[in-house]
Design a protein around this motif. Sequence first.
Motif, PDB file in Angstrom:
ATOM      1  N   UNK A 212     -16.171  -4.634  21.635  1.00 25.77           N
ATOM      2  CA  UNK A 212     -16.689  -3.611  20.727  1.00 25.77           C
ATOM      3  C   UNK A 212     -16.776  -4.157  19.305  1.00 25.77           C
ATOM      4  N   UNK A 213     -15.728  -4.830  18.876  1.00 21.81           N
ATOM      5  CA  UNK A 213     -15.721  -5.389  17.526  1.00 21.81           C
ATOM      6  C   UNK A 213     -16.735  -6.527  17.396  1.00 21.81           C
ATOM      7  N   UNK A 214     -16.785  -7.408  18.397  1.00 24.83           N
ATOM      8  CA  UNK A 214     -17.687  -8.561  18.321  1.00 24.83           C
ATOM      9  C   UNK A 214     -19.140  -8.118  18.208  1.00 24.83           C
ATOM     10  N   UNK A 215     -19.542  -7.117  18.997  1.00 26.16           N
ATOM     11  CA  UNK A 215     -20.945  -6.710  18.996  1.00 26.16           C
ATOM     12  C   UNK A 215     -21.283  -5.780  17.834  1.00 26.16           C
ATOM     13  N   UNK A 216     -20.282  -5.065  17.325  1.00 20.87           N
ATOM     14  CA  UNK A 216     -20.539  -4.185  16.179  1.00 20.87           C
ATOM     15  C   UNK A 216     -20.651  -4.989  14.896  1.00 20.87           C
ATOM     16  N   UNK A 217     -19.709  -5.885  14.683  1.00 16.13           N
ATOM     17  CA  UNK A 217     -19.659  -6.671  13.450  1.00 16.13           C
ATOM     18  C   UNK A 217     -20.662  -7.811  13.482  1.00 16.13           C
ATOM     19  N   UNK A 218     -20.985  -8.295  14.692  1.00 20.01           N
ATOM     20  CA  UNK A 218     -21.948  -9.383  14.805  1.00 20.01           C
ATOM     21  C   UNK A 218     -21.329 -10.751  14.663  1.00 20.01           C
ATOM     22  N   UNK A 219     -20.043 -10.863  14.992  1.00 14.52           N
ATOM     23  CA  UNK A 219     -19.347 -12.149  14.913  1.00 14.52           C
ATOM     24  C   UNK A 219     -19.784 -13.005  16.101  1.00 14.52           C
ATOM     25  N   UNK A 220     -20.599 -14.036  15.849  1.00 17.47           N
ATOM     26  CA  UNK A 220     -21.176 -14.838  16.926  1.00 17.47           C
ATOM     27  C   UNK A 220     -20.118 -15.600  17.708  1.00 17.47           C
ATOM     28  N   UNK A 221     -19.094 -16.121  17.010  1.00 14.33           N
ATOM     29  CA  UNK A 221     -18.052 -16.876  17.707  1.00 14.33           C
ATOM     30  C   UNK A 221     -17.260 -15.965  18.623  1.00 14.33           C
ATOM     31  N   UNK A 222     -16.881 -14.797  18.116  1.00  9.55           N
ATOM     32  CA  UNK A 222     -16.128 -13.857  18.955  1.00  9.55           C
ATOM     33  C   UNK A 222     -17.000 -13.354  20.099  1.00  9.55           C
ATOM     34  N   UNK A 223     -18.291 -13.208  19.829  1.00  4.65           N
ATOM     35  CA  UNK A 223     -19.205 -12.753  20.872  1.00  4.65           C
ATOM     36  C   UNK A 223     -19.279 -13.769  22.009  1.00  4.65           C
ATOM     37  N   UNK A 224     -19.379 -15.049  21.672  1.00  4.68           N
ATOM     38  CA  UNK A 224     -19.417 -16.083  22.721  1.00  4.68           C
ATOM     39  C   UNK A 224     -18.114 -16.080  23.518  1.00  4.68           C
ATOM     40  N   UNK A 225     -17.011 -15.892  22.822  1.00  4.42           N
ATOM     41  CA  UNK A 225     -15.717 -15.848  23.491  1.00  4.42           C
ATOM     42  C   UNK A 225     -15.632 -14.675  24.457  1.00  4.42           C
ATOM     43  N   UNK A 226     -16.153 -13.523  24.030  1.00  2.00           N
ATOM     44  CA  UNK A 226     -16.121 -12.330  24.866  1.00  2.00           C
ATOM     45  C   UNK A 226     -16.936 -12.541  26.144  1.00  2.00           C
ATOM     46  N   UNK A 227     -18.124 -13.114  26.000  1.00  2.00           N
ATOM     47  CA  UNK A 227     -18.973 -13.355  27.179  1.00  2.00           C
ATOM     48  C   UNK A 227     -18.293 -14.339  28.130  1.00  2.00           C
ATOM     49  N   UNK A 228     -17.665 -15.372  27.585  1.00  2.00           N
ATOM     50  CA  UNK A 228     -16.973 -16.345  28.425  1.00  2.00           C
ATOM     51  C   UNK A 228     -15.824 -15.691  29.189  1.00  2.00           C
TER      52      UNK A 228
END
Length: 806
Positions: free
Chosen positions: A477-493
């Motif tokens: 939720x935080x990664x996709x709301x804030x747009x943090x690309x590194x956290x987003x990649x981590x979440x998908x992994x």
Amino acid sequence: MERFKQLVRELHRRSLWQVLAIYLVGAWIGYEVIQALTEGLQLPAWFPALALVLFIIGLPVVLATAFVQEGGPGVGPADPTLMPVEGEKAVATDHERHVLRRRLSWGNVFRAGVVVFALWGVFAAGWHLLGSGEDGERRAELSATAVAVMPFTFRGDAEYAYLAEGMVDLLSKALDGAGELRAVDAHALLSRVSSGAGDLGPSRAREVAQHFGAGLFVLGNVIEAGGRLRIDAALYDASGEQQLAVEATAEEERGVFELVDDLARQLVAAGGGGDAERLSRIAASTTGSLDALKAYLEGQRQFRTGQYGEAVEAYQQAVAADTAFALAYYRMSIAAEWVGQLEIGREASERAVRYAGRLPKREQRLLEASLALRRGDAAEAERLYSDVIAVYPEDVEAWHELGEVLFHHNPLRGRSFTESRAAFERVLELDPGKVSAVFHLARIAARERSYGELDSLVTRAAALQPESERMLELTALRAFTVGDSAERRSVVARARHASSQVVSTMINAAFFADELAGMREIAGTLTEPNRSRSDRVAGHMYVAWTSSGLGQPAAAETELSMLERLLEPDDLPVDQLSLGMLSAWPHLAPSRDRLEEIRGELLGWDPGTGPRPLSRADAVIIAPHLRLFLLGIVSLRLGDDDTALEYVAGLEGMDTPTGSGSLIPDLASTLRALVARERGRIDAALSSIEKVRHEVYYVLANSSPVYAQSASRFLRAELLAAAGRPEEAIGWYEASASFFAFDAPNLAPSHLRRAELYEELGDDERARLHYARFLELWQEPDPELLHMVESARHALERLTAEPGDG
């Protein structure tokens, strides 16, 4: 004898009695101060005894000092009763008396008292700071949930004296595992104390408890009279303060085990503080089984730590031990919904109300509201919870469940789920550790783009439930709301290795962030070859929905065709789900050739044996009803509205399956509204769609596109707009595209429609906001949809231009 009389006369003449009185009062005050220091600093029980010894030693010193200072026998005015003294001897006596008087002056005694008290203080401070090896270390590690049961005192026939120490073992076993309580090993404790330890007082007992790191201890009495036993017990905290006292009786020795269980249940029932523990206390007082209570409290502990599956198992053990344990059924229904075990949750809720007779009226009302919610009657549930809060404004459970109603059911009622904010904030005021309220508020913060609040809530949830799988949902939720690309990649992994249930929560998190591209990326992890067939079916369906939401119906068709390869003969034709969802938005409907193909599939499909559900929520067999509804949709799309009405009549004539809520009549009303709109009868269409009640348990709507009825909610917004009711239409457009993952195809169109309505209403600021969101979502639409994007871009440019431009 004469010397004794002389001494008595001296004592009467001098102020020794006054000195004695003053000393005793001062000693008593000093002793009380030392006792308070001992309690406050948690010093050993023998520290006050040391002070008492010092005061006793000081008594003769003070008396002697007073006697010398007053002059002693023969000093002072002449006494005619005394014999004369020779001169030289008198001089020597005066000199000795002078030296003694100088050494035993009041100043010196006062200084000595200060020194002694200071020495005691230094010793106490050293003990407190440095401790005594292992005991000092353990004192610093006292556990608020560890309890030490001390040997009980005993009075009565010696035949029963074994219970004095026996209670240590019996009550320790009974308390151990009751919620978060952990009992000190009985054998180790009895080895620590002496055989006469049945006479332990609170100070000594506290010292023993601290040795074992226990922040709680129990003292008690066993009284026997004529074979009848009465046992009382008191629970103390780490400071030695009594927290509660309970008692139980047994008519004979054979009832000792039941008596001990009764004591343990009473200790749990009376313990705990605040409304947050109210249900646990009531549970302890409404079940006759200690095993059931222990299992219930274990379920509460697992629920608090986010282990919802384990919580369900614990509650099941509780009702196995006590089949009429209403609160265990109630909590099981709530835990089951967190892990999608809908049948278990529904049945548990029914049984909770059935056995609620032993509960107070307040809890009965909570259980009735919970059952209304699970039957889909959100209005009744909201009323019942509000009634409880009106009388008990501190009731955490009622506030939380009211929040659940507003959060999950408002989108089905044309209202915003953000209305639940106040309820969940109230929950956290009353119970800061209620992590489920944190989860809901985080979703609200994500939708409202409150980045700082969202980050704070995610951090708070992580501190409360660091081991919970659901934390991955909040991270997403935080990664996709804030747009943090590194956290987003981590979440998908991490999604690639998470269970399908957790991935589903992450998909929903991305949708709450209005991030359809991220939603599609997460959903894609379910389509990988290592996943089960059911996971891959769900994954392709999610990708199809999000592709439609991104304005790419061709990509959605590709996903559906890939999904069809995974189907088996008994499965539902997959396109029924996408068709039922997209029917109110014609721009995303299948082509005519594809519609003919789907009609053939539906006509050739026999749902009589029941389908294999594509979603765990489709446990209720509604296949025959769904088949008629979809055939009506296809007929209408192909221009055959008369045949569509025949399917409506067939649907209205069918029985409603148990547990399906208002779904079947809702489907009939939706189809009738679509036919009326197709014929240009807007008023009739609106009248039909307003009969849709959406009375369905929200967990079903969360898990199944059939129950979510996204198309029906979007259709209501369209009809309200066409009928000239823009404010109501805006609310339903938001409700049709703001909550369920199955609403994804409606998201961009709802922003476009709201932008157009706000522009008509003269609210240019909001119109610009929604045009911009539409364009963000449809950045790469299919060619046939480009004209809509261009139209929206021109509208945004027009509203953004400064007055006088161009």
